[in-house]
Design a protein around this motif. Structure first.
Motif, PDB file in Angstrom:
ATOM      1  N   PHE A 310       0.833  -1.211   0.000  1.00 41.39           N
ATOM      2  CA  PHE A 310       0.000   0.000   0.000  1.00 41.39           C
ATOM      3  C   PHE A 310       0.866   1.258   0.000  1.00 41.39           C
ATOM      4  O   PHE A 310       0.599   2.207  -0.758  1.00 41.39           O
ATOM      5  CB  PHE A 310      -0.896  -0.043   1.231  1.00 41.39           C
ATOM      6  N   ALA A 311       1.907   1.288   0.831  1.00 42.06           N
ATOM      7  CA  ALA A 311       2.794   2.457   0.887  1.00 42.06           C
ATOM      8  C   ALA A 311       3.470   2.699  -0.454  1.00 42.06           C
ATOM      9  O   ALA A 311       3.619   3.843  -0.900  1.00 42.06           O
ATOM     10  CB  ALA A 311       3.836   2.274   1.987  1.00 42.06           C
ATOM     11  N   ALA A 312       3.880   1.623  -1.133  1.00 43.04           N
ATOM     12  CA  ALA A 312       4.554   1.756  -2.426  1.00 43.04           C
ATOM     13  C   ALA A 312       3.618   2.289  -3.503  1.00 43.04           C
ATOM     14  O   ALA A 312       4.062   2.944  -4.464  1.00 43.04           O
ATOM     15  CB  ALA A 312       5.128   0.403  -2.852  1.00 43.04           C
ATOM     16  N   LEU A 313       2.318   2.035  -3.381  1.00 44.02           N
ATOM     17  CA  LEU A 313       1.349   2.484  -4.387  1.00 44.02           C
ATOM     18  C   LEU A 313       1.074   3.981  -4.339  1.00 44.02           C
ATOM     19  O   LEU A 313       0.685   4.577  -5.355  1.00 44.02           O
ATOM     20  CB  LEU A 313       0.017   1.745  -4.202  1.00 44.02           C
ATOM     21  N   GLN A 314       1.242   4.604  -3.169  1.00 42.96           N
ATOM     22  CA  GLN A 314       0.772   5.973  -2.981  1.00 42.96           C
ATOM     23  C   GLN A 314       1.373   6.985  -3.964  1.00 42.96           C
ATOM     24  O   GLN A 314       0.638   7.762  -4.579  1.00 42.96           O
ATOM     25  CB  GLN A 314       0.991   6.430  -1.532  1.00 42.96           C
ATOM     26  N   PRO A 315       2.701   7.038  -4.128  1.00 38.57           N
ATOM     27  CA  PRO A 315       3.248   8.020  -5.084  1.00 38.57           C
ATOM     28  C   PRO A 315       2.754   7.796  -6.511  1.00 38.57           C
ATOM     29  O   PRO A 315       2.591   8.768  -7.271  1.00 38.57           O
ATOM     30  CB  PRO A 315       4.761   7.810  -4.984  1.00 38.57           C
ATOM     31  N   LEU A 316       2.505   6.544  -6.883  1.00 43.13           N
ATOM     32  CA  LEU A 316       1.999   6.267  -8.231  1.00 43.13           C
ATOM     33  C   LEU A 316       0.610   6.876  -8.413  1.00 43.13           C
ATOM     34  O   LEU A 316       0.305   7.462  -9.452  1.00 43.13           O
ATOM     35  CB  LEU A 316       1.943   4.753  -8.465  1.00 43.13           C
ATOM     36  N   GLY A 317      -0.243   6.736  -7.384  1.00 42.39           N
ATOM     37  CA  GLY A 317      -1.563   7.353  -7.448  1.00 42.39           C
ATOM     38  C   GLY A 317      -1.491   8.861  -7.499  1.00 42.39           C
ATOM     39  O   GLY A 317      -2.231   9.516  -8.250  1.00 42.39           O
ATOM     40  N   GLY A 318      -0.589   9.445  -6.712  1.00 43.08           N
ATOM     41  CA  GLY A 318      -0.430  10.898  -6.726  1.00 43.08           C
ATOM     42  C   GLY A 318       0.033  11.412  -8.071  1.00 43.08           C
ATOM     43  O   GLY A 318      -0.492  12.417  -8.587  1.00 43.08           O
ATOM     44  N   LEU A 319       1.024  10.751  -8.654  1.00 44.85           N
ATOM     45  CA  LEU A 319       1.513  11.146  -9.978  1.00 44.85           C
ATOM     46  C   LEU A 319       0.416  11.026 -11.037  1.00 44.85           C
ATOM     47  O   LEU A 319       0.273  11.906 -11.898  1.00 44.85           O
ATOM     48  CB  LEU A 319       2.704  10.267 -10.368  1.00 44.85           C
ATOM     49  N   LEU A 320      -0.351   9.939 -10.984  1.00 43.21           N
ATOM     50  CA  LEU A 320      -1.428   9.743 -11.965  1.00 43.21           C
ATOM     51  C   LEU A 320      -2.466  10.849 -11.853  1.00 43.21           C
ATOM     52  O   LEU A 320      -2.951  11.364 -12.873  1.00 43.21           O
ATOM     53  CB  LEU A 320      -2.072   8.372 -11.749  1.00 43.21           C
ATOM     54  N   SER A 321      -2.795  11.263 -10.637  1.00 41.52           N
ATOM     55  CA  SER A 321      -3.800  12.313 -10.468  1.00 41.52           C
ATOM     56  C   SER A 321      -3.318  13.651 -11.012  1.00 41.52           C
ATOM     57  O   SER A 321      -4.127  14.467 -11.468  1.00 41.52           O
ATOM     58  CB  SER A 321      -4.177  12.461  -8.992  1.00 41.52           C
ATOM     59  N   ASP A 322      -2.013  13.899 -10.959  1.00 44.31           N
ATOM     60  CA  ASP A 322      -1.481  15.142 -11.525  1.00 44.31           C
ATOM     61  C   ASP A 322      -1.587  15.154 -13.047  1.00 44.31           C
ATOM     62  O   ASP A 322      -1.630  16.225 -13.662  1.00 44.31           O
ATOM     63  CB  ASP A 322      -0.018  15.319 -11.108  1.00 44.31           C
ATOM     64  N   ARG A 323      -1.666  13.978 -13.644  1.00 48.60           N
ATOM     65  CA  ARG A 323      -1.772  13.885 -15.106  1.00 48.60           C
ATOM     66  C   ARG A 323      -3.225  13.841 -15.579  1.00 48.60           C
ATOM     67  O   ARG A 323      -3.580  14.511 -16.545  1.00 48.60           O
ATOM     68  CB  ARG A 323      -1.032  12.641 -15.613  1.00 48.60           C
ATOM     69  N   VAL A 324      -4.069  13.046 -14.910  1.00 47.32           N
ATOM     70  CA  VAL A 324      -5.429  12.839 -15.417  1.00 47.32           C
ATOM     71  C   VAL A 324      -6.489  13.540 -14.580  1.00 47.32           C
ATOM     72  O   VAL A 324      -7.660  13.587 -14.981  1.00 47.32           O
ATOM     73  CB  VAL A 324      -5.757  11.326 -15.505  1.00 47.32           C
ATOM     74  N   GLY A 325      -6.118  14.075 -13.417  1.00 46.41           N
ATOM     75  CA  GLY A 325      -7.079  14.759 -12.561  1.00 46.41           C
ATOM     76  C   GLY A 325      -7.427  13.948 -11.325  1.00 46.41           C
ATOM     77  O   GLY A 325      -7.139  12.753 -11.238  1.00 46.41           O
ATOM     78  N   ARG A 326      -8.058  14.621 -10.370  1.00 42.34           N
ATOM     79  CA  ARG A 326      -8.422  13.965  -9.107  1.00 42.34           C
ATOM     80  C   ARG A 326      -9.689  13.120  -9.246  1.00 42.34           C
ATOM     81  O   ARG A 326      -9.797  12.037  -8.685  1.00 42.34           O
ATOM     82  CB  ARG A 326      -8.676  15.007  -8.007  1.00 42.34           C
ATOM     83  N   LYS A 327     -10.674  13.609  -9.984  1.00 36.21           N
ATOM     84  CA  LYS A 327     -11.983  12.959 -10.019  1.00 36.21           C
ATOM     85  C   LYS A 327     -11.943  11.527 -10.547  1.00 36.21           C
ATOM     86  O   LYS A 327     -12.618  10.653  -9.985  1.00 36.21           O
ATOM     87  CB  LYS A 327     -12.983  13.798 -10.822  1.00 36.21           C
TER      88      LYS A 327
END
Length: 451
Positions: A310-327
């Protein structure tokens, strides 16, 4: 500096006004941070220390419970139940901490609030380490324990308010999601450190030694870690320009009074996420033991592995949201849990593999919320009242839905309806999904108050 209008639409200091095309600020924003690494370290190390201390209590309660609370009527469960009741009391201090420390962050600066929260947590941990036994001090022993836990609850509630705003305001353009993700990276690291320290001591010491004095060691370590966090935070760059005159600073309840819609939004954003988080990261091993008969050792091992994943996944989710948006991430999380919480929880069997698969699958979905929760919350409020605006409604929602998840899951089981709890998780995530659908997309908007 051009700024977009926050969701509030209020003409606070640092807030854009409608129809002008330009932002109007009462005070200049602070200069950009000199070191992103130092900013991340200041927030993350302190946050990990906070959550290490917070979770160490639950891992060690079985060892110190009967030393602090006397057994009643021959029932050996009375001390442990009393100890976990104190754990719950700490949860309900968190909204108070979110309101008070959020006000400090808005009135005195984010760094000032972060300094206070880390010192409070260190003091609470030290007090726990020095708590006398009931045999030595009588009723004073549980009183000291309760005071220590109240201080920790106050600290944790304030920590989220201050570190959320600090992290997101420290981020450069297009990196708020990435910086936001370190909120749960550090939280998970703190949880893993607490469980690892408790497990190591339990392995090295006898049961008697753990009960006599070994349980105090992790709390002493927590106090030392808090001092290290305090030192690191002293070198952090302030991200919020505080008005020079006290009369120009926001009142403690200004966020609730002037931005009630935004406060309700925070509750809706958080409700499904916090329930899913505490179900999957804290309660699932117990749920698997009660409902699927999996062994305690296997359940704890799966929990540890899945938390690291779970900890390793977090930065990947953050980076993805900066590209495609939060929603897209928020809706994916909520709809995913609404549709899959019931089949996933029913799929758990007594095998190690089934629990690992279910817990990791849930972690992937959960990342859609946790990796960007800090950014989404910070983007709802204007800089003037951001910390207090986030702190109180967020902590109150966590106390109501996250903190009660283990209790409700156990209650449904005791009432003869174990299958109702998965539906409860799915239903609340569906409610949050409706909120996410109407939530404006904020990923590409300049952050009010950012340099």
């Amino acid at each position: 500096m051009t700024q977009s209008e926050p969701l509030s639409g209020a003409a606070d200091g640092g807030t854009a006004t409608r129809g002008t095309g330009r932002a109007r600020t009462s005070h200049p924003s602070p200069a950009p941070p000199r070191s992103s690494v130092r900013q991340l370290a200041a927030a993350s190390v302190g946050n990990a220390a906070e959550w290490y201390d917070w979770y160490a209590y639950s891992f060690l309660a079985v060892y110190f419970a009967d030393q602090i609370f006397p057994k009643g009527s021959g029932d050996s469960l009375v001390p442990l139940l009393s100890t976990f009741a104190v754990f719950a009391v700490g949860f309900f201090m968190r909204p108070v901490g979110g309101l008070l420390m959020g006000a400090v962050a808005d009135r005195r600066g984010r760094r000032a609030a972060l300094t206070v929260t880390i010192l409070l947590m260190g003091a609470g941990s030290l007090l726990l380490a020095l708590t006398p036994t009931y045999a030595a001090a009588g009723i004073l022993a549980p009183v000291v324990l309760v005071v220590a836990r109240l201080v920790q609850g106050l600290s944790v509630g304030g920590e989220f308010a201050a570190s959320t705003t600090f992290l997101v305001e420290s981020a450069g353009p297009g990196r708020r999601g990435l910086f936001s993700s370190f909120q749960y990276v550090s939280t998970t690291i703190g949880q893993l450190l607490a469980s690892g320290t408790a497990a190591l001591l339990a392995h090295l010491l006898t049961e008697g030694q753990m009960g006599d004095w070994g349980w105090r060691v992790p709390f002493l370590v927590g106090a030392l870690i808090s001092l290290a966090g305090f030192w690191i935070r002293q070198g952090a760059h302030e991200t919020h320009e505080v008005p020079g005159k006290a009369s120009e600073r926001p009142a403690a309840l200004e966020a609730l009074r002037r931005h009630p819609r935004q406060s309700l939004l925070i509750c809706g954003i958080t409700a499904g996420g916090t329930l899913a988080y505490y179900t999957w990261t804290t309660y699932l091993p117990t749920y698997a033991q009660m409902n699927a008969g999996i062994s305690k050792g296997d359940a704890l091992a799966v929990g540890t592995i899945s938390l690291a994943f779970f900890a390793a996944l977090q930065p990947l989710g953050g980076l993805l949201s900066d590209r495609v948006g939060r929603k897209p991430l928020l809706i994916g999380f909520a709809v995913g849990f609404a549709a899959l919480a019931v089949p996933l929880l029913h799929a758990i069997s007594s095998s190690f593999a089934s629990l690992l698969l279910v817990q990791c699958a849930g972690m992937v979905l959960l990342t859609g919320y946790t990796s960007i929760a800090a950014a989404v919350n910070a983007e709802v409020f204007p800089a003037r009242v951001r910390a207090a605006g986030i702190g109180f409604p967020y902590s109150l929602t966590v106390a109501l839905f996250g903190g009660t998840a283990p209790y409700l899951g156990t209650w449904f089981k005791d009432a003869g309806h174990p299958g109702a709890f998965p539906w409860y998780v799915a239903g609340l995530c569906l409610v949050s999904a409706c909120v996410y659908v109407i939530l404006p997309e904020t990923a590409k908007r300049p952050l009010d108050g950012a340099g």
